[in-house]
Design an enzyme around this catalytic site. Structure first.
Site, PDB file in Angstrom:
ATOM      1  N   GLU A  41      -7.302  -5.923  -0.886  1.00 33.34           N
ATOM      2  CA  GLU A  41      -8.127  -5.733   0.079  1.00 33.34           C
ATOM      3  C   GLU A  41      -9.624  -5.444  -0.390  1.00 33.34           C
ATOM      4  O   GLU A  41     -10.321  -4.444  -0.318  1.00 33.34           O
ATOM      5  CB  GLU A  41      -7.847  -4.027   0.879  1.00 33.34           C
ATOM      6  CG  GLU A  41      -8.631  -4.112   2.087  1.00 33.34           C
ATOM      7  CD  GLU A  41      -8.160  -2.936   2.837  1.00 33.34           C
ATOM      8  OE1 GLU A  41      -6.857  -2.634   3.020  1.00 33.34           O
ATOM      9  OE2 GLU A  41      -9.078  -2.233   3.402  1.00 33.34           O
TER      10      GLU A  41
ATOM     11  N   ASN B 243      -7.320  -3.343   9.361  1.00 35.97           N
ATOM     12  CA  ASN B 243      -7.788  -2.072   9.709  1.00 35.97           C
ATOM     13  C   ASN B 243      -8.384  -1.802  11.160  1.00 35.97           C
ATOM     14  O   ASN B 243      -9.015  -0.959  11.550  1.00 35.97           O
ATOM     15  CB  ASN B 243      -8.751  -1.494   8.719  1.00 35.97           C
ATOM     16  CG  ASN B 243      -8.025  -1.050   7.223  1.00 35.97           C
ATOM     17  OD1 ASN B 243      -6.801  -0.602   7.473  1.00 35.97           O
ATOM     18  ND2 ASN B 243      -8.741  -1.622   6.186  1.00 35.97           N
TER      19      ASN B 243
ATOM     20  N   GLU C  85       0.633  -1.238  16.507  1.00 39.50           N
ATOM     21  CA  GLU C  85       0.420  -2.137  15.277  1.00 39.50           C
ATOM     22  C   GLU C  85       1.001  -3.598  15.489  1.00 39.50           C
ATOM     23  O   GLU C  85       0.467  -4.430  15.247  1.00 39.50           O
ATOM     24  CB  GLU C  85       1.023  -1.667  13.967  1.00 39.50           C
ATOM     25  CG  GLU C  85       0.743  -0.153  13.776  1.00 39.50           C
ATOM     26  CD  GLU C  85      -0.587  -0.149  13.068  1.00 39.50           C
ATOM     27  OE1 GLU C  85      -1.376  -1.406  12.681  1.00 39.50           O
ATOM     28  OE2 GLU C  85      -0.880   0.921  12.568  1.00 39.50           O
TER      29      GLU C  85
ATOM     30  N   LYS D 249       0.755  -1.195   0.005  1.00 46.23           N
ATOM     31  CA  LYS D 249       0.078  -0.157   0.003  1.00 46.23           C
ATOM     32  C   LYS D 249       0.569   1.207   0.107  1.00 46.23           C
ATOM     33  O   LYS D 249       1.761   1.466   0.915  1.00 46.23           O
ATOM     34  CB  LYS D 249      -0.812   0.107   1.348  1.00 46.23           C
ATOM     35  CG  LYS D 249      -2.043  -0.718   1.259  1.00 46.23           C
ATOM     36  CD  LYS D 249      -2.855  -0.268   2.376  1.00 46.23           C
ATOM     37  CE  LYS D 249      -4.315  -1.223   2.181  1.00 46.23           C
ATOM     38  NZ  LYS D 249      -5.420  -0.992   3.360  1.00 46.23           N
TER      39      LYS D 249
ATOM     40  N   LYS E  48       1.290  -9.881   8.858  1.00 47.53           N
ATOM     41  CA  LYS E  48       0.989  -8.866   7.779  1.00 47.53           C
ATOM     42  C   LYS E  48       1.161  -9.506   6.270  1.00 47.53           C
ATOM     43  O   LYS E  48       0.102  -9.446   5.613  1.00 47.53           O
ATOM     44  CB  LYS E  48       2.115  -7.728   7.828  1.00 47.53           C
ATOM     45  CG  LYS E  48       1.490  -6.607   6.635  1.00 47.53           C
ATOM     46  CD  LYS E  48       0.672  -5.716   6.885  1.00 47.53           C
ATOM     47  CE  LYS E  48       0.328  -4.822   5.711  1.00 47.53           C
ATOM     48  NZ  LYS E  48       0.926  -3.454   5.993  1.00 47.53           N
TER      49      LYS E  48
END
Lengths: 371, 371
Positions: free
Chosen positions: B240, B248, B189, B147, B230
């Protein structure tokens, strides 16, 4: 009302789409989009000229089918393919709160298609795109295949993305408002498909050129066969790591000429491609790859279509041979200083040649500048 | 000199790549890149702070292996993720005549990775990208998965592309110059991966939190396990359209808070995510999906890590509940006005909930604003 159109399917897996070619597609757009994208919202990107000529028909059709499209109207011309217009377009799409599944409709020629396509590809990391090309060039080339871009001061189309449309609507009736020069410029790209790998199509074009320019059945057939040819190359090599580069026949020369004439009306893209294709054939003949009589035949065909075919046909000054070679060196196809060209063994037999010697190109161009 | 690092492979077909995690990767970068990208040229994109702390090591290593990298040094901070800096970066890459097969090296935190990655994706319609993340947040999250983005006045990350790196080098030693607040923000995260679908990892983090903050073996393990988590989501759903959205968790609330605090140092991204994750758990408990004791446990863990966990922890004014809901409504995950949230059934059991009622969200937020 019964509808009638050619359909060319582009089988790209989960990015597959249809190209519809017909005479009333602008008026049928509402029904077609409602069928395929039931609950989507629509942002139309267009330019002032096309808005005047074609937007009312599209809006009427969309509204009749219950859409309430947002309109984004930009200035016409190549200079619209800029960072500033990209930002303006993206911000307008966000302002309208369009979402990922919504549609960006590009209504216009190659400039609008490239810009709106790029905006669609990066807004929210990718919105759906519908191309409604209104010039011959856009219908047979730029609206198909997913290349989108803006220009850099360093060269044309240097910033962009591969983003396939979800649908292409090529309405021939929009070509009736095109002036002859624009139509001829698009015709250069039609001829290109024959030259690359389809000599039958090329000979058919020589025979039907006048009918194609006059409109009618041969025009629709020329568009459909061109779209099918483009689609074939795109499917074989979506991101141009191999044979898709053949579609650049004449384009390395053309991009340099466009740069040196400031991407202006002095030389339209298709006109530059016309000169570039003749140069590619003549250069190939010079290198002993192709019979030299093909060059004359092609040059004659393009001249009859009203297209320029020589460096000396470019109006105004384009600088010296060094400047020309320098402009060629900034093309996307450059690798490590060696030059890549699409060359040919004759009509319908183009091939990719890497590592073309710079000096050989310089000598050839120097000679062409006075020919 | 012998080298030692963890390797996480991301099996994405012809876009597959490795994430290397080690302590001397900056010094080994020249050898590693020379092995994998033999004749490539390199453009390094970084910011002034990272340039001061890390660039000399990277340059020395690259030069020793025969590279002559171009440096593009930008101002630090979230405001660098702008159209203007994107244009400046692209033009610098073109000015240096870097080509499609050449490398854009993103040396820095999430801002540099997102911006340089986006620039790499659109320059010449796609250059190769190497991520060298220098913050914990970038190492465990933003450098992996492709991303890339810049920000719009309408919201964060609204313009961008999916563009996978060709290699990620996560050098732990760069984290030693990070201040505690930045490190904690990245840790949020890390915790997220446990909360989504790996309760064992979550409990392991609770046990090893102090060791992770102190550096050492547990830190490397936490980074490697986060990258692997991830990668797993990215491989399952690259663009996505489905389960990748679970990443998210906490982010819908977080993006809104960042917007309302002007994407500034008032609230770092990871801090906003910390608050957002606690809100997601509390909201899930409120809706009857999750046991409420989980919320307290998570909140406690994050507080011990030095992270904010409540709306009232945000310094300064963030406006009223309407403003908060409005900001949530501009998130990329909005569909047709209904709200999409990542909710949970408890630690390690997150799920995607579409069509969350706006009024219910408003009521919940109104209550949280004074809690």
């Amino acid at each position: 009302m019964p509808t009638s159109h050619h359909t060319v399917h582009v089988p790209l897996g989960d990015r597959a789409y249809d190209i519809l070619i017909g005479k009333r597609l602008l008026d049928e757009a509402g029904v077609i989009l409602a069928e395929r994208f039931a609950r989507a919202r629509i942002g139309i990107v267009t330019d002032e000229n096309v808005a005047r000529a074609q937007l009312p028909r599209l809006l009427a059709s969309l509204r009749q089918s219950g859409f309430q499209p947002v309109e984004i109207v930009l200035s016409p011309g190549e200079s619209t393919k800029s960072y500033a217009h990209l930002e303006r377009t993206i911000e307008a799409l966000l302002e309208a709160r369009l979402e990922r599944g919504d549609l960006v409709v590009a209504l216009g020629g190659g400039v609008i298609g490239d810009l709106a396509g790029f905006a669609a590809s990066v807004t929210r990391r990718g919105m759906k795109l519908v191309q409604i090309p209104t010039s011959l060039l856009a219908q047979v080339d730029s609206s198909v295949g997913g290349k989108t871009a803006i220009n850099s001061p360093h060269g044309k189309n240097l910033i962009g993305a591969f983003h396939q449309p979800s649908l292409v609507l090529a309405d021939q009736s929009t070509l009736d408002t095109l002036d002859e020069r624009q139509f001829a410029a698009g015709y250069a790209e039609v001829v290109k498909y024959g030259l690359i790998d389809d000599e039958k199509f090329y000979f058919w074009l020589e025979e039907h050129r006048e009918e194609i320019f006059a409109g009618g059945a041969a025009r629709a057939e020329a568009i459909a066969r061109s779209c099918a040819a483009k689609a074939r190359f795109v499917v074989a090599d979506e991101t141009e790591t191999g044979d898709r580069a053949l579609l650049n026949l004449g384009h390395t020369f053309a991009h340099a000429l466009e740069k040196l004439t400031g991407y202006s009306d002095r030389l339209l893209h298709g006109e530059a491609v016309s000169i570039g294709m003749v140069l590619a054939h003549r250069f190939s003949a010079r290198l002993g790859h192709a019979p030299s009589q093909d060059t004359g035949r092609i040059e004659n065909h393009l001249r009859q279509a009203g297209l320029p075919t020589r460096l000396t046909d470019v109006p105004g000054d384009i600088g010296d041979t060094d400047a020309l070679l320098e402009a060629i060196g900034q093309d996307k196809k450059v690798r490590r200083g060696a030059l890549t060209f699409i060359l040919t063994r004759g009509i319908g037999r183009a091939f990719i040649e890497h590592d073309v010697d710079r000096d050989t190109v310089w000598q050839f161009l120097e000679r062409m500048r006075t020919r």
